[in-house]
Scaffold this motif. Structure first.
Motif, PDB file in Angstrom:
ATOM      1  N   LYS A   1       7.182  -5.697  -2.957  1.00 21.59           N
ATOM      2  CA  LYS A   1       8.673  -6.344  -3.060  1.00 21.59           C
ATOM      3  C   LYS A   1       9.516  -5.303  -3.729  1.00 21.59           C
ATOM      4  CE  LYS A   1      11.273  -9.889  -5.670  1.00 21.59           C
ATOM      5  NZ  LYS A   1      11.357 -11.049  -6.382  1.00 21.59           N
ATOM      6  N   ILE A   2       8.905  -4.472  -4.704  1.00 26.52           N
ATOM      7  CA  ILE A   2       9.725  -3.431  -5.435  1.00 26.52           C
ATOM      8  C   ILE A   2       9.880  -2.272  -4.088  1.00 26.52           C
ATOM      9  CG2 ILE A   2       9.545  -1.545  -7.279  1.00 26.52           C
ATOM     10  CD1 ILE A   2       7.753  -3.597  -8.802  1.00 26.52           C
ATOM     11  N   ALA A   3       8.971  -1.875  -3.460  1.00 30.83           N
ATOM     12  CA  ALA A   3       9.024  -1.041  -2.428  1.00 30.83           C
ATOM     13  C   ALA A   3      10.298  -1.284  -1.349  1.00 30.83           C
ATOM     14  CB  ALA A   3       7.689  -0.729  -1.791  1.00 30.83           C
ATOM     15  N   VAL A   4      10.326  -2.435  -1.079  1.00 34.64           N
ATOM     16  CA  VAL A   4      11.310  -2.923  -0.002  1.00 34.64           C
ATOM     17  C   VAL A   4      12.809  -2.839  -0.646  1.00 34.64           C
ATOM     18  CG1 VAL A   4      12.060  -4.917   1.271  1.00 34.64           C
ATOM     19  CG2 VAL A   4       9.782  -4.528   1.286  1.00 34.64           C
TER      20      VAL A   4
ATOM     21  N   VAL B   1       2.668   4.296  -0.537  1.00 34.63           N
ATOM     22  CA  VAL B   1       2.199   4.240   0.941  1.00 34.63           C
ATOM     23  C   VAL B   1       3.114   3.180   1.641  1.00 34.63           C
ATOM     24  CG1 VAL B   1       0.557   3.093   2.028  1.00 34.63           C
ATOM     25  CG2 VAL B   1      -0.341   4.514   0.284  1.00 34.63           C
ATOM     26  N   ILE B   2       3.684   2.207   0.924  1.00 35.57           N
ATOM     27  CA  ILE B   2       4.706   1.389   1.613  1.00 35.57           C
ATOM     28  C   ILE B   2       5.792   1.800   2.019  1.00 35.57           C
ATOM     29  CG2 ILE B   2       5.853  -0.899   1.421  1.00 35.57           C
ATOM     30  CD1 ILE B   2       3.475  -1.831  -0.521  1.00 35.57           C
ATOM     31  N   VAL B   3       6.261   2.619   1.105  1.00 37.37           N
ATOM     32  CA  VAL B   3       7.657   3.420   1.522  1.00 37.37           C
ATOM     33  C   VAL B   3       7.697   4.172   2.486  1.00 37.37           C
ATOM     34  CG1 VAL B   3       9.352   5.119   0.612  1.00 37.37           C
ATOM     35  CG2 VAL B   3       8.698   2.842  -0.863  1.00 37.37           C
ATOM     36  N   ASN B   4       6.693   4.889   2.691  1.00 35.73           N
ATOM     37  CA  ASN B   4       6.400   5.821   3.639  1.00 35.73           C
ATOM     38  C   ASN B   4       6.294   5.230   5.035  1.00 35.73           C
ATOM     39  OD1 ASN B   4       6.082   8.964   3.516  1.00 35.73           O
ATOM     40  ND2 ASN B   4       5.109   8.228   1.607  1.00 35.73           N
TER      41      ASN B   4
ATOM     42  N   THR C   1      -0.165  11.673   6.534  1.00 36.97           N
ATOM     43  CA  THR C   1      -1.578  12.235   6.068  1.00 36.97           C
ATOM     44  C   THR C   1      -1.795  11.748   4.420  1.00 36.97           C
ATOM     45  OG1 THR C   1      -1.480  14.129   7.583  1.00 36.97           O
ATOM     46  CG2 THR C   1      -2.745  14.182   5.555  1.00 36.97           C
ATOM     47  N   ILE C   2      -0.570  11.876   3.838  1.00 35.22           N
ATOM     48  CA  ILE C   2      -0.529  11.517   2.388  1.00 35.22           C
ATOM     49  C   ILE C   2      -0.975   9.818   2.441  1.00 35.22           C
ATOM     50  CG2 ILE C   2       0.969  11.046   0.479  1.00 35.22           C
ATOM     51  CD1 ILE C   2       2.461  13.559   1.188  1.00 35.22           C
ATOM     52  N   VAL C   3      -0.365   9.014   3.235  1.00 36.38           N
ATOM     53  CA  VAL C   3      -0.605   7.763   3.088  1.00 36.38           C
ATOM     54  C   VAL C   3      -2.361   7.632   3.615  1.00 36.38           C
ATOM     55  CG1 VAL C   3      -0.380   5.509   4.686  1.00 36.38           C
ATOM     56  CG2 VAL C   3       1.479   6.853   4.038  1.00 36.38           C
ATOM     57  N   LYS C   4      -2.830   8.223   4.633  1.00 41.18           N
ATOM     58  CA  LYS C   4      -4.238   7.983   4.783  1.00 41.18           C
ATOM     59  C   LYS C   4      -4.995   8.531   3.481  1.00 41.18           C
ATOM     60  CE  LYS C   4      -3.431   8.792   9.715  1.00 41.18           C
ATOM     61  NZ  LYS C   4      -3.772   9.770  10.949  1.00 41.18           N
ATOM     62  N   THR C   5      -4.559   9.644   2.898  1.00 38.42           N
ATOM     63  CA  THR C   5      -5.452   9.946   1.870  1.00 38.42           C
ATOM     64  C   THR C   5      -5.341   8.952   0.693  1.00 38.42           C
ATOM     65  OG1 THR C   5      -4.728  12.350   2.398  1.00 38.42           O
ATOM     66  CG2 THR C   5      -5.539  12.120   0.240  1.00 38.42           C
TER      67      THR C   5
END
Length: 582
Positions: free
Chosen positions: A438-441, A474-477, A540-544
């Motif tokens: 919710k915060i990320a959205v 992760v969510i923002v990306n 890549t950052i998300v996956k890491t």
């Protein structure tokens, strides 16, 4: 012989009868008979007759020179302000109703085919007997008025031929072409035109209403000749005169004196034409202006009041609107500041994540080959040290020693990078993935200034053991990638947080273009991107981060268009109790 009422013996005052000049008519014998009967009744010493012009009779009435007077109904009503009262009005077999026994006829030459109705007379030349002539002028003007025209501007010119016998001049002016139309009194056309002098067939009546009576006329009808009293005669004498007049027997042509009861038409004529008692309407005064135009003044004042009220209301509305705009501007400014802060925060998270991940990659990937180089270098040194000490061997030892020193230096650099990466220590804690989503959205929408809409479906109490900042990153990306994939489409991005078995799944669905199998496989390879200028660093950052949290990421093409990206983390059951125990 007429019946004569015995003469009163109580008064020796002389009664004066004023007679206005008039056009000769078929009822002239009744007027002459009336003069004789009144003279015989009161006696020559007590009764006298004075003939006046129209204007002269008016002055005589005003000066009190006459007690009774014979005139047209028009002159009688003109003098109403002097206190005059009608006694009798002329009637005859032709005009048995004294209220409707006078009118006017509009004559034109018979060869004037262009003149057929009143509207055809507009702008033409008129011939009439006198400006004060009731049946010879004023009745005709009133008919023009009732037809919807301004009678004073209707004719281009008016020729007045004078009183008495001059109505013949009206006929002659029309025949000679000096006038286009002439006004004649009622029955003059039939009874007074001498066929030996004038051929009536040369003339024609405009708007003839002869069927109503036996005489041609173009106008409405009004009372005819009237005998009236002035305020100077006593009531007794007036009563006696009235008795004498009503006792006069009809003439050979049947004319007699009757009682007229309706002079309203005459009054309306004078009022609408602003003549006689209503001549004052031609003169403007403050009171008359107010009484005449009060509805318009009231409307004008109402409009002024309305404008003032509208101005006042507009001022209030403008003030309110200004305040609303100022508040909106302030709110917009705050929103922009929040968007800027959110964007800076997201960029900071991105940079921090990128630096941390790059540092980890560098330290992780460079250490093995560096250790291998160092191992081979040191092994080579041992081999050479066991050989004969020659000049060439010494050079090789020196070279290997230099390589070893450089490896040590490189290792220290790697350690430094690792230590820099470890400065950002992640703090894992029990968090609700739905709350972080919710915060990320919110931050994502703010950073986009509301240009991108996100539709959410969050299942609360979806607890995971994670770093809140990294999970938000992760969510923002993923939201950013979905927005870029959709481009200018107005479709909202969909994000959901659900629980499936022992997992918490965060899914982001976009409506971008369909990816090919090759492009879908590229997404699984680090530092690759399906975007033309993309480096794949964000993914890549998300996956890491996901892998560091014992999570997984998957990509699935939608049945219609677009892509769904799902990241899953282990579900912490009984989160509240577990957290309380911790």
């Amino acid at each position: 012989m007429s019946a004569i009422i015995p003469c009163a013996q109580a008064s020796n005052d002389t009664i004066t009868l004023g007679v206005s000049s008039r056009v000769p008519n078929v009822n002239e014998d009744l007027i002459l008979k009336t003069e004789r009967v009144l003279t015989d009744h009161f006696g020559p010493k007590n009764f006298r007759i004075v003939h006046y012009s129209l204007d002269g009779l008016v002055e005589a009435i005003k000066e009190g020179e006459v007690d009774i007077f014979l005139s047209s109904a028009g002159l009688y009503r003109r003098m109403s302000s002097e206190g005059v009262r009608d006694l009798v009005a002329l009637a005859s077999p032709r005009f048995p109703d004294p209220n409707h026994s006078e009118g006017s006829a509009f004559i034109v030459r018979n060869d004037r085919t262009d003149l057929q109705s009143i509207k055809d007379l507009k702008g033409k030349i008129l011939a009439a007997n006198s400006p004060t002539g009731f049946s010879g002028y004023q009745i005709g003007l009133y008919e023009i008025f009732k037809a919807g025209y301004d009678p004073e501007r209707f004719f281009s010119k008016t020729i007045f031929t004078g009183e008495r016998e001059k109505m013949k001049g009206v006929v002659q002016a029309v025949l000679d072409g000096k006038a286009d139309v002439g006004f004649l009194r009622l029955c003059y056309f039939e009874d007074m035109i001498d066929p030996k002098e004038t051929d009536p067939n040369q003339l024609r009546i405009i708007g003839d209403r002869k069927k109503e009576l036996n005489c041609s006329h173009s106008t409405d009808l009004y009372p005819s000749w009237t005998i009236s009293t002035t305020r100077h005669i006593s009531p007794e004498k007036a009563k006696e005169v009235l008795q004498v007049l009503l006792a006069i027997s009809p003439t050979e042509k049947g004319a007699f004196w009757g009682l007229a009861s309706n002079y309203h038409g005459v009054d309306s004529l004078f009022k609408d034409l602003k003549l006689g008692p209503w001549y004052y309407l031609r003169e403007w005064t403050v009171n008359r202006f107010l009484s005449t135009y009060w509805p318009f003044l009231a409307l004008f004042l109402l409009c002024i009041f309305g404008l003032i009220a509208h101005g006042f209301r507009t001022e209030i509305l403008v003030r309110r609107k200004t305040e609303e705009l100022e508040l909106a501007h302030k709110s917009q400014t705050q929103l922009l500041q929040r968007a800027k802060s959110a964007s800076e925060r997201l960029d900071s998270l991105q940079k921090m994540g990128a630096i941390g991940q790059m540092s980890s990659i560098i330290s992780h990937e460079l250490r093995p080959p560096l250790a291998t180089i160092q191992m081979y270098t040191r092994g080579g040194l041992r081999v050479i040290e066991g050989l004969e000490n020659t000049k060439e061997n010494s050079k090789i030892v020196s070279a290997f020693s230099l390589i070893d020193k450089q490896c040590v230096k490189m290792e220290s650099i790697i350690e430094k990078v690792r230590s820099y990466a470890k400065q950002k220590k992640t703090k894992h804690e029990l968090i609700d993935a739905a709350e972080i989503a919710k915060i990320a959205v919110e931050n994502f929408e703010i950073s986009k200034n509301g240009s991108v809409k996100v539709k959410t479906d969050f299942q609360t109490d979806s607890f995971v053991w994670a770093d809140s900042l990294e999970l938000e990153l992760v969510i923002v990306n993923l939201l950013r990638n979905a927005s870029e994939a959709q481009g200018s489409l107005s479709e909202p991005i969909r994000i959901s947080v659900t629980q499936a078995e022992n997992k918490v799944e965060i899914s982001i669905l976009d409506k971008g273009r369909n990816l090919s199998e090759e492009e879908l496989e590229k997404l699984k390879v680090p530092l690759t991107s399906t975007k033309e200028n993309g480096m794949g660093l964000g993914l890549t950052i998300v996956k890491t981060i996901v892998e560091a949290h014992q999570g997984k990421i998957s990509f699935k093409r939608n049945t219609d268009v677009g892509l769904t990206v799902t990241v899953s983390f282990p579900l912490v059951k009984d989160g509240f109790e577990w957290q309380a125990q911790k």
